[in-house]
Design an enzyme around this catalytic site. Sequence first.
Site, PDB file in Angstrom:
ATOM      1  N   VAL A  66       0.726  -1.401  -0.125  1.00  0.00           N
ATOM      2  CA  VAL A  66       0.241   0.014   0.123  1.00  0.00           C
ATOM      3  C   VAL A  66       0.805   1.178   0.013  1.00  0.00           C
ATOM      4  O   VAL A  66       0.655   2.098  -0.486  1.00  0.00           O
ATOM      5  CB  VAL A  66      -1.075  -0.189   1.151  1.00  0.00           C
ATOM      6  CG1 VAL A  66      -0.206   0.287   2.458  1.00  0.00           C
ATOM      7  CG2 VAL A  66      -2.066   0.750   1.009  1.00  0.00           C
ATOM      8  N   ASP A  67       2.197   1.059   0.665  1.00  0.00           N
ATOM      9  CA  ASP A  67       2.895   2.262   0.641  1.00  0.00           C
ATOM     10  C   ASP A  67       3.496   2.643  -0.901  1.00  0.00           C
ATOM     11  O   ASP A  67       3.278   3.910  -1.293  1.00  0.00           O
ATOM     12  CB  ASP A  67       4.486   2.117   1.432  1.00  0.00           C
ATOM     13  CG  ASP A  67       5.109   2.867   1.951  1.00  0.00           C
ATOM     14  OD1 ASP A  67       6.257   2.639   2.383  1.00  0.00           O
ATOM     15  OD2 ASP A  67       4.982   4.251   1.838  1.00  0.00           O
ATOM     16  N   GLY A  80       0.654  -7.299   5.778  1.00  0.00           N
ATOM     17  CA  GLY A  80       1.199  -7.864   4.378  1.00  0.00           C
ATOM     18  C   GLY A  80       2.464  -8.205   4.553  1.00  0.00           C
ATOM     19  O   GLY A  80       2.870  -9.340   5.308  1.00  0.00           O
TER      20      GLY A  80
HETATM   21  N1  APR Z   1      -5.487  -0.341  -0.879  1.00  0.00           N
HETATM   22  C1  APR Z   1      -5.648  -1.106   0.241  1.00  0.00           C
HETATM   23  N2  APR Z   1      -4.939  -2.107   0.765  1.00  0.00           N
HETATM   24  C2  APR Z   1      -3.767  -2.549   0.214  1.00  0.00           C
HETATM   25  C3  APR Z   1      -3.297  -1.982  -1.254  1.00  0.00           C
HETATM   26  C4  APR Z   1      -4.182  -0.961  -1.721  1.00  0.00           C
HETATM   27  N3  APR Z   1      -4.003  -0.459  -2.910  1.00  0.00           N
HETATM   28  N4  APR Z   1      -2.355  -2.472  -1.565  1.00  0.00           N
HETATM   29  C5  APR Z   1      -1.911  -3.325  -0.790  1.00  0.00           C
HETATM   30  N5  APR Z   1      -2.961  -3.514   0.519  1.00  0.00           N
HETATM   31  C6  APR Z   1      -2.904  -4.312   1.547  1.00  0.00           C
HETATM   32  C7  APR Z   1      -2.348  -5.513   1.437  1.00  0.00           C
HETATM   33  O1  APR Z   1      -3.165  -6.624   0.737  1.00  0.00           O
HETATM   34  C8  APR Z   1      -2.366  -6.017   2.879  1.00  0.00           C
HETATM   35  O2  APR Z   1      -3.361  -6.490   3.491  1.00  0.00           O
HETATM   36  O3  APR Z   1      -2.419  -3.699   2.641  1.00  0.00           O
HETATM   37  C9  APR Z   1      -2.248  -4.471   3.837  1.00  0.00           C
HETATM   38  C10 APR Z   1      -0.902  -3.956   4.258  1.00  0.00           C
HETATM   39  O4  APR Z   1       0.177  -4.721   3.378  1.00  0.00           O
HETATM   40  P1  APR Z   1       1.581  -4.136   3.196  1.00  0.00           P
HETATM   41  O5  APR Z   1       1.301  -2.954   2.416  1.00  0.00           O
HETATM   42  O6  APR Z   1       2.691  -5.012   3.064  1.00  0.00           O
HETATM   43  O7  APR Z   1       2.055  -3.274   4.713  1.00  0.00           O
HETATM   44  P2  APR Z   1       2.696  -4.038   5.930  1.00  0.00           P
HETATM   45  O8  APR Z   1       2.169  -5.268   6.157  1.00  0.00           O
HETATM   46  O9  APR Z   1       2.188  -2.895   6.722  1.00  0.00           O
HETATM   47  O10 APR Z   1       4.108  -3.868   5.691  1.00  0.00           O
HETATM   48  C11 APR Z   1       4.568  -2.439   5.735  1.00  0.00           C
HETATM   49  O11 APR Z   1       5.604  -3.048   3.322  1.00  0.00           O
HETATM   50  O12 APR Z   1       5.217  -1.582   1.462  1.00  0.00           O
HETATM   51  C12 APR Z   1       6.133  -2.017   2.385  1.00  0.00           C
HETATM   52  O13 APR Z   1       7.078   0.171   2.765  1.00  0.00           O
HETATM   53  C13 APR Z   1       6.153  -0.800   3.377  1.00  0.00           C
HETATM   54  O14 APR Z   1       7.962  -1.609   4.495  1.00  0.00           O
HETATM   55  C14 APR Z   1       6.889  -1.446   4.722  1.00  0.00           C
HETATM   56  C15 APR Z   1       6.074  -2.692   4.757  1.00  0.00           C
END
Ligand code: APR
Length: 183
Positions: free
Chosen positions: A42-43, A128
Amino acid sequence: MEAFSANLGNRRIEVVRGDIVKERVDAIVNAANSTLLGGGGVDGAIHRAAGPDLLEECRGLDGCGTGDAKITRGYRLSARFVIHAVGPIYRGGQEGEAQLLDATYRRCMVIAAEHRLQSLAFPAISTGAYGYPRREAAGIAFRRLLQELRSETTVERVRYVLFDASAFETHEEVLRELLTKRS
Ligand code: APR
């Protein structure tokens, strides 16, 4: 349309399936890492949609601790602001991850109230890349969000946005359980 919502007095919590970058709310929450310099998931989606100015502003923030959050403008996003939240990496559950995840959601709500925001969209922080078991994380998130929405806050609407169908189903189930338990 996959969506479930509940009213809490004049406030509302909604669980929806979708892409958080499309949310038309005062602020969307980013699941960031402690550098605040972008990443995948999502980042990555939020930075792509907001454009390069978001990263520029993040560079000036000097990172963010786990369990904490920092706010920036939203630039090309529909949302006026982005609240960059750093959730815990799940390492088995014996290293205070639950308290840190709870603190992350609480910080986002505190920052939103400080900026007098009324609507907010959250992703499933830490579930995620950070590996937090989804059902457990959902319970922590919704217990905290329900508590904050039942307390003093300017936030009137919280939208919890899940990217995939199975995540949506789990989160809807957990929220329904918590709401029936309370009433
Ligand atoms: N909209 C909503 N939810 C999303 C989207 C989106 N566009 N893209 C991904 N997700 C969901 C994923 O499916 C997951 O359920 O967001 C949730 C969080 O996943 P991650 O993005 O991997 O975040 P997180 O688990 O908190 O890990 C953070 O990942 O992207 C890197 O820079 C970030 O290092 C950090 C780590």
